[in-house]
Design a protein around this motif. Structure first.
Motif, short mmCIF file in Angstrom:
data_model
loop_
_atom_site.label_atom_id
_atom_site.label_comp_id
_atom_site.label_asym_id
_atom_site.label_seq_id
_atom_site.Cartn_x
_atom_site.Cartn_y
_atom_site.Cartn_z
N ALA A 45 0.82 -1.22 0.00
CA ALA A 45 0.00 0.00 0.00
C ALA A 45 0.85 1.27 0.00
CB ALA A 45 -0.96 -0.01 1.19
N ASN A 48 -0.97 3.84 -2.31
CA ASN A 48 -2.29 4.12 -1.75
C ASN A 48 -2.25 5.05 -0.56
OD1 ASN A 48 -4.76 3.46 -2.73
ND2 ASN A 48 -4.51 1.26 -2.32
N THR A 49 -1.32 4.78 0.35
CA THR A 49 -1.29 5.59 1.57
C THR A 49 -0.44 6.83 1.41
OG1 THR A 49 0.54 4.28 2.39
CG2 THR A 49 -1.65 3.60 3.07
N ASN A 50 0.59 6.73 0.60
CA ASN A 50 1.56 7.82 0.57
C ASN A 50 1.34 8.84 -0.54
OD1 ASN A 50 4.46 8.93 -0.28
ND2 ASN A 50 4.37 8.60 1.94
N SER A 52 -0.63 10.94 -1.67
CA SER A 52 -1.86 11.67 -1.37
C SER A 52 -1.99 12.88 -2.28
CB SER A 52 -1.83 12.08 0.10
OG SER A 52 -2.54 13.28 0.27
N TRP A 60 6.26 12.51 -2.30
CA TRP A 60 5.76 11.14 -2.47
C TRP A 60 6.93 10.16 -2.46
CZ3 TRP A 60 1.61 11.44 -6.98
CH2 TRP A 60 0.56 12.26 -6.54
#
Ligand SMILES: *[C@@H]1O[C@H](CO)[C@@H](O)[C@H](O)[C@H]1NC(C)=O
Ligand SMILES: *[C@@H]1O[C@H](CO)[C@@H](O)[C@H](O)[C@H]1NC(C)=O
Ligand SMILES: *[C@@H]1O[C@H](CO)[C@@H](O)[C@H](O)[C@H]1NC(C)=O
Ligand SMILES: *[C@@H]1O[C@H](CO)[C@@H](O)[C@H](O)[C@H]1NC(C)=O
Ligand SMILES: *[C@@H]1O[C@H](CO)[C@@H](O)[C@H](O)[C@H]1NC(C)=O
Ligand SMILES: *[C@@H]1O[C@H](CO)[C@@H](O)[C@H](O)[C@H]1NC(C)=O
Ligand SMILES: *[C@@H]1O[C@H](CO)[C@@H](O)[C@H](O)[C@H]1NC(C)=O
Ligand SMILES: *[C@@H]1O[C@H](CO)[C@@H](O)[C@H](O)[C@H]1NC(C)=O
Ligand SMILES: *[C@@H]1O[C@H](CO)[C@@H](O)[C@H](O)[C@H]1NC(C)=O
Length: 285
Positions: A45, A48-50, A52, A60
């Motif tokens: 993930a 997905n999580t980072n 943003s 990132w």
């Protein structure tokens, strides 16, 4: 009046360059988001999580930006277990110099749009599931120094233009399904690996004629045949020569003992004839 016109012109110019750089940063973000959207598996993930939407792309994971222009200059997602295809939008990262997707499960072909990455110095897509022919446009990056396509399923012949680049120092095409002849020009590259493929035909007889820079030549596990050219000693910088597991025949040329830099010579499992001890003992292996 003159001053007034000038200051309007200046404002327009400033507005214009602001809009230009704003658009460019937005373009990078768009490109990376499109890229993220074509990822089908992200086991840790990471994206997905980072990645943003609210934060700058320069924060990132895996993304680096230039200090002055703030554009994306490196994308390194090596070893994150990512799967999916590479979105063509990635070709909009026109300031990219380092691209490293190695050790993932990317599949499909390298999209043509990547040919827009004119500033690329290093491209590493090794150890993935890419397929298709090696694109000819990979030979069109004027600053490319290192290319890694190893451990994929690239097939067909190796496009000659790939080596039409004096900047290229390292090319690793090991462990693919490449066939056909050895393209000329590879002997200008310092480190060249095309082991474990299906190359046929023979070593060009003039391979060591032209200011050859080759230090490492790995061609083992192919279907190569013919003789080792007797002018092999003209490859003055040759340190490692690996031709094992092919169908080379004839005598091993005595002149191989003249390749002064040679450290490793691997010739096993071929069809050589004659007594080879004399030559080999003259090498300090
Ligand atoms: C993403 O990861 C980077 C590097 O670990 C970190 O600096 C940044 O704060 C993270 N961003 C988010 C939104 O988690
Ligand atoms: C991103 O911004 C939006 C609105 O500005 C906010 O609703 C959302 O919670 C933010 N997301 C994160 C991960 O910060
Ligand atoms: C990408 O990151 C890996 C691991 O951090 C590193 O070994 C590799 O050299 C990097 N690739 C490039 C092109 O800088
Ligand atoms: C980026 O690339 C895609 C596909 O190659 C294209 O459709 C898009 O218009 C490009 N430009 C921007 C600003 O995103
Ligand atoms: C690359 O392919 C070779 C031959 O199939 C294999 O032995 C090697 O382990 C692979 N390397 C990686 C890093 O997967
Ligand atoms: C090789 O590069 C030169 C200039 O760098 C160019 O004129 C020539 O057309 C290229 N050849 C191929 C086969 O791409
Ligand atoms: C060597 O140079 C000649 C003429 O410049 C060219 O025709 C030939 O293809 C070159 N050989 C190699 C192996 O690059
Ligand atoms: C080696 O030579 C023998 C005899 O000429 C031939 O039968 C055999 O097929 C050759 N092997 C290879 C791998 O070319
Ligand atoms: C080895 O090189 C020397 C000069 O460096 C030359 O005289 C000799 O003929 C060469 N031997 C072979 C077998 O090419």
């Amino acid at each position: 009046m003159g001053n007034f016109t000038f200051s309007i012109a200046l404002s327009i110019l400033l507005l214009h360059s602001f809009a230009l750089s704003f658009n460019s940063i937005t373009t990078d973000k768009h490109a990376l988001i499109s890229f993220k959207n074509s990822i089908t598996s992200d086991p840790n993930a990471i994206l997905n999580t980072n990645w943003s939407q609210n934060s700058s792309v320069c924060n990132w994971i895996g993304v680096s930006c230039g200090l002055k222009h703030g554009r994306v200059t490196a994308l390194n997602l090596s070893g994150y277990g990512l799967a999916g295809t590479v979105a063509p939008h990635l070709g909009n990262l026109t300031f990219l110099r380092y691209l490293d997707f190695s050790f993932n499960s990317f599949s499909g072909m390298l999209p043509f749009e990547l040919s827009k990455l004119r500033r690329l110095k290093v491209m590493n897509v090794g150890v993935n599931s890419f397929t298709g022919e090696i694109p000819t446009w990979l030979g069109s990056f004027p600053q490319l120094e290192e290319i890694y396509l190893n451990n994929n399923t690239f097939l067909g012949t190796i496009p000659t233009p790939l080596f039409n680049n004096s900047m290229l120092q390292i090319a690793n095409l090991n462990n693919n399904v490449l066939s056909g002849p050895i393209p000329h020009g590879i002997f200008n590259v310092e480190e060249i690996r095309i082991g474990n493929n299906r190359l046929s035909s023979w070593l060009p007889s003039d391979m060591c004629n032209n200011m050859s820079n080759v230090k490492l030549l790995e061609l083992d596990n192919n279907e190569l045949e013919g003789h080792i050219p007797s002018n092999i000693w003209k490859c003055k910088h040759l340190e490692i020569l690996s031709l094992a597991f092919n169908a080379f025949s004839g005598n091993i040329p005595r002149a191989i003992g003249n390749t002064s830099m040679l450290l490793v010579l691997s010739l096993a499992y071929n069809n050589f004839t004659g007594i080879q001890f004399m030559i080999l003992s003259s090498l300090c292996l």
